[in-house]
Design a protein around this motif. Structure first.
Motif, mmCIF file in Angstrom:
data_model
loop_
_atom_site.group_PDB
_atom_site.id
_atom_site.type_symbol
_atom_site.label_atom_id
_atom_site.label_comp_id
_atom_site.label_asym_id
_atom_site.label_seq_id
_atom_site.Cartn_x
_atom_site.Cartn_y
_atom_site.Cartn_z
ATOM 1 N N MET A 245 83.444 101.799 44.960
ATOM 2 C CA MET A 245 84.445 100.738 45.045
ATOM 3 C C MET A 245 84.150 99.841 46.241
ATOM 4 S SD MET A 245 88.583 101.006 45.612
ATOM 5 C CE MET A 245 88.867 101.801 44.028
ATOM 6 N N ILE A 246 84.357 98.546 46.064
ATOM 7 C CA ILE A 246 84.266 97.569 47.151
ATOM 8 C C ILE A 246 85.617 96.880 47.267
ATOM 9 C CG2 ILE A 246 83.238 95.392 47.900
ATOM 10 C CD1 ILE A 246 80.640 96.261 46.590
ATOM 11 N N VAL A 247 86.141 96.793 48.495
ATOM 12 C CA VAL A 247 87.420 96.128 48.741
ATOM 13 C C VAL A 247 87.146 94.778 49.397
ATOM 14 C CG1 VAL A 247 89.639 96.245 49.936
ATOM 15 C CG2 VAL A 247 88.621 98.336 48.989
ATOM 16 N N LEU A 248 87.619 93.727 48.748
ATOM 17 C CA LEU A 248 87.526 92.372 49.298
ATOM 18 C C LEU A 248 88.841 92.104 50.024
ATOM 19 C CD1 LEU A 248 86.087 90.661 46.095
ATOM 20 C CD2 LEU A 248 84.803 91.323 48.135
ATOM 21 N N SER A 249 88.836 92.269 51.340
ATOM 22 C CA SER A 249 90.069 92.204 52.121
ATOM 23 C C SER A 249 90.277 90.791 52.677
ATOM 24 C CB SER A 249 90.010 93.212 53.269
ATOM 25 O OG SER A 249 91.215 93.201 54.000
ATOM 26 N N GLY A 250 91.153 90.049 52.009
ATOM 27 C CA GLY A 250 91.507 88.720 52.496
ATOM 28 C C GLY A 250 90.377 87.720 52.484
ATOM 29 N N CYS A 251 89.365 87.950 51.680
ATOM 30 C CA CYS A 251 88.215 87.038 51.700
ATOM 31 C C CYS A 251 87.961 86.451 50.317
ATOM 32 C CB CYS A 251 86.963 87.751 52.198
ATOM 33 S SG CYS A 251 86.447 89.121 51.153
ATOM 34 N N ASP A 252 87.255 85.343 50.291
ATOM 35 C CA ASP A 252 86.900 84.661 49.048
ATOM 36 C C ASP A 252 85.462 84.163 49.161
ATOM 37 O OD1 ASP A 252 86.852 83.339 46.656
ATOM 38 O OD2 ASP A 252 88.130 81.677 47.288
ATOM 39 N N PRO A 253 84.489 85.083 49.134
ATOM 40 C CA PRO A 253 83.100 84.681 49.389
ATOM 41 C C PRO A 253 82.539 83.690 48.378
ATOM 42 C CG PRO A 253 83.229 86.970 48.619
ATOM 43 C CD PRO A 253 84.623 86.534 48.928
ATOM 44 N N LYS A 277 83.693 99.303 41.110
ATOM 45 C CA LYS A 277 84.986 98.649 41.030
ATOM 46 C C LYS A 277 85.169 97.694 42.211
ATOM 47 C CE LYS A 277 86.356 100.842 37.348
ATOM 48 N NZ LYS A 277 86.505 100.122 36.055
ATOM 49 N N LEU A 278 85.758 96.539 41.944
ATOM 50 C CA LEU A 278 86.068 95.558 42.982
ATOM 51 C C LEU A 278 87.578 95.394 43.065
ATOM 52 C CD1 LEU A 278 83.397 92.749 42.474
ATOM 53 C CD2 LEU A 278 83.796 94.015 44.578
ATOM 54 N N VAL A 279 88.127 95.559 44.263
ATOM 55 C CA VAL A 279 89.565 95.388 44.484
ATOM 56 C C VAL A 279 89.760 94.250 45.478
ATOM 57 C CG1 VAL A 279 91.684 96.448 45.329
ATOM 58 C CG2 VAL A 279 90.042 97.812 44.026
ATOM 59 N N GLY A 289 88.507 86.784 43.535
ATOM 60 C CA GLY A 289 89.392 87.768 42.932
ATOM 61 C C GLY A 289 89.587 87.535 41.443
ATOM 62 N N ALA A 290 89.740 86.250 41.058
ATOM 63 C CA ALA A 290 89.976 85.922 39.654
ATOM 64 C C ALA A 290 88.747 86.212 38.795
ATOM 65 C CB ALA A 290 90.373 84.451 39.525
ATOM 66 N N VAL A 291 87.551 85.960 39.333
ATOM 67 C CA VAL A 291 86.330 86.095 38.543
ATOM 68 C C VAL A 291 85.812 87.530 38.518
ATOM 69 C CG1 VAL A 291 83.909 85.376 38.383
ATOM 70 C CG2 VAL A 291 85.668 83.694 38.911
ATOM 71 N N TRP A 292 85.850 88.208 39.676
ATOM 72 C CA TRP A 292 85.134 89.484 39.779
ATOM 73 C C TRP A 292 86.013 90.721 39.920
ATOM 74 C CZ3 TRP A 292 80.427 88.863 38.261
ATOM 75 C CH2 TRP A 292 79.717 87.695 38.553
ATOM 76 N N ALA A 293 87.218 90.575 40.448
ATOM 77 C CA ALA A 293 88.008 91.766 40.806
ATOM 78 C C ALA A 293 88.533 92.513 39.581
ATOM 79 C CB ALA A 293 89.168 91.379 41.716
#
Length: 339
Positions: A245-253, A277-279, A289-293
């Protein structure tokens, strides 16, 4: 160090690590002129001010010394792309290099009618009578580069004669606040030095992503962004092989990583193909978040620390954490546990 202002502006001096720009030779210019009827291909770097990854350049088609189109770069079939081989599959990158978005507008930028192509002077301005009350009102007249340089030199000398030095002038710290490194922001210091002016240096904390890179240098003296780990590009072998799992915390790379020239897109694609999994944890459902999470956790702004402390509390309270990992890889866990 000081030098004549005119020689500085003309680039006719040399200093250690600094010198005039190289001019095209007469032979090089003639060669370009002879090929003006053909479509020639130039390659334009596509990173953000030299920061970020050095992505493949954009392919620029030129005819009659005018840009006719800008295309993404393509790696030819005989060009070997990198590969990461894991038990989950073999991962690579596309042959097409999706451009940094601003690059596609360069053709319009070059030929826009509002582009300033040569030195201009306000019609009622002179060094001895600047008429500041007419700024934004009076028009401009074209002048030669020689005249422009002479005017700048005259004004620099006039300022020095009138004010003595420029100690009250605040010059931003080079880099993005850190000192002692020659980056784009170094040149204001250099200019004031060679002109013999005094000046006040601004030193602020390294910011943004640079805080990660420069924090290690300033706080611990490390020379690389490693802190006991492998380089970031080397970690992808392990990520694609073992990560769950990878957590994207407050970011939009996907949005903020334009300097990385879409490396984020194909890396996220590889992550998904590996079954990871991407959270996304963020107040807004951003583009990444919309495309990958796989899951979006829409917390309120500034509550991320509370969320992570709550997760840690549950892990400890219900004895769900990886004790072997904590013992081998963590420092200060017992104090954290008491907290």
């Amino acid at each position: 160090m000081s030098t004549d202002p005119k020689s500085l502006l003309n680039g006719s001096f040399s200093s250690e690590g600094v010198g005039p720009l190289k001019k095209a030779s007469a032979e090089e210019i003639e060669k370009i002129k002879k090929t003006k009827d053909d479509v020639r291909i130039e390659y334009l770097p596509s990173t953000l001010c030299g920061f970020g990854y050095s992505s493949p350049p954009m392919e620029v088609h030129v005819k009659n010394n005018r840009i006719i189109r800008i295309l993404p770069s393509h790696f030819p079939e005989n060009f070997r792309l990198w590969e990461i081989k894991t038990d989950r599959g073999t991962f690579s990158r596309p042959r097409k290099a999706v451009p940094y978005p601003h690059m596609l507008a360069y053709k319009n930028r070059v030929y826009t009618p509002t582009r300033v192509k040569y030195p201009l002077k306000r019609v009622d301005w002179s060094p001895d009578n600047p008429n500041p009350q007419n700024r934004g009102k009076s028009g401009f007249v074209r002048i030669s580069w020689e005249e422009a340089i002479d005017l700048i030199v005259k004004m620099v000398k006039k300022i020095k004669e009138k004010y003595g030095d420029l100690t009250p002038i605040l010059a931003q710290g080079d880099g993005h606040g850190q000192t002692g490194i020659c980056t784009q922001h170094f040149w204001n210091h250099y200019l004031l030095d060679v002109l013999g002016f005094g000046w006040t240096q601004q030193v602020r904390n390294p910011d943004s992503w640079e805080g990660v890179y420069w924090g290690a240098k300033l706080a611990w003296g490390f020379d690389e962004l490693l802190v006991g780990e492998c380089a970031n590009d080397g970690s992808w072998d392990n990520v694609l092989q073992y990560c769950e799992m990878i957590v994207l915390s407050g970011c939009d790379p996907e949005t903020t990583g334009s300097a990385f020239c879409t490396n984020v897109s194909f890396l996220c694609d590889n992550v998904k193909k590996a079954g990871i999994k991407l959270v996304a944890v963020s107040p807004d459902l951003n583009y990444t978040g919309a495309v990958w999470a796989d899951k979006w956790i829409p917390i309120n702004a500034n509550t991320d620390a509370a969320l992570y402390l709550a997760l840690a509390y549950v892990w400890i309270k219900e004895d769900l954490y990886d004790k072997e990992y904590v013992e081998k890889c963590c420092v200060g866990f017992e104090e954290f546990k008491k907290h």
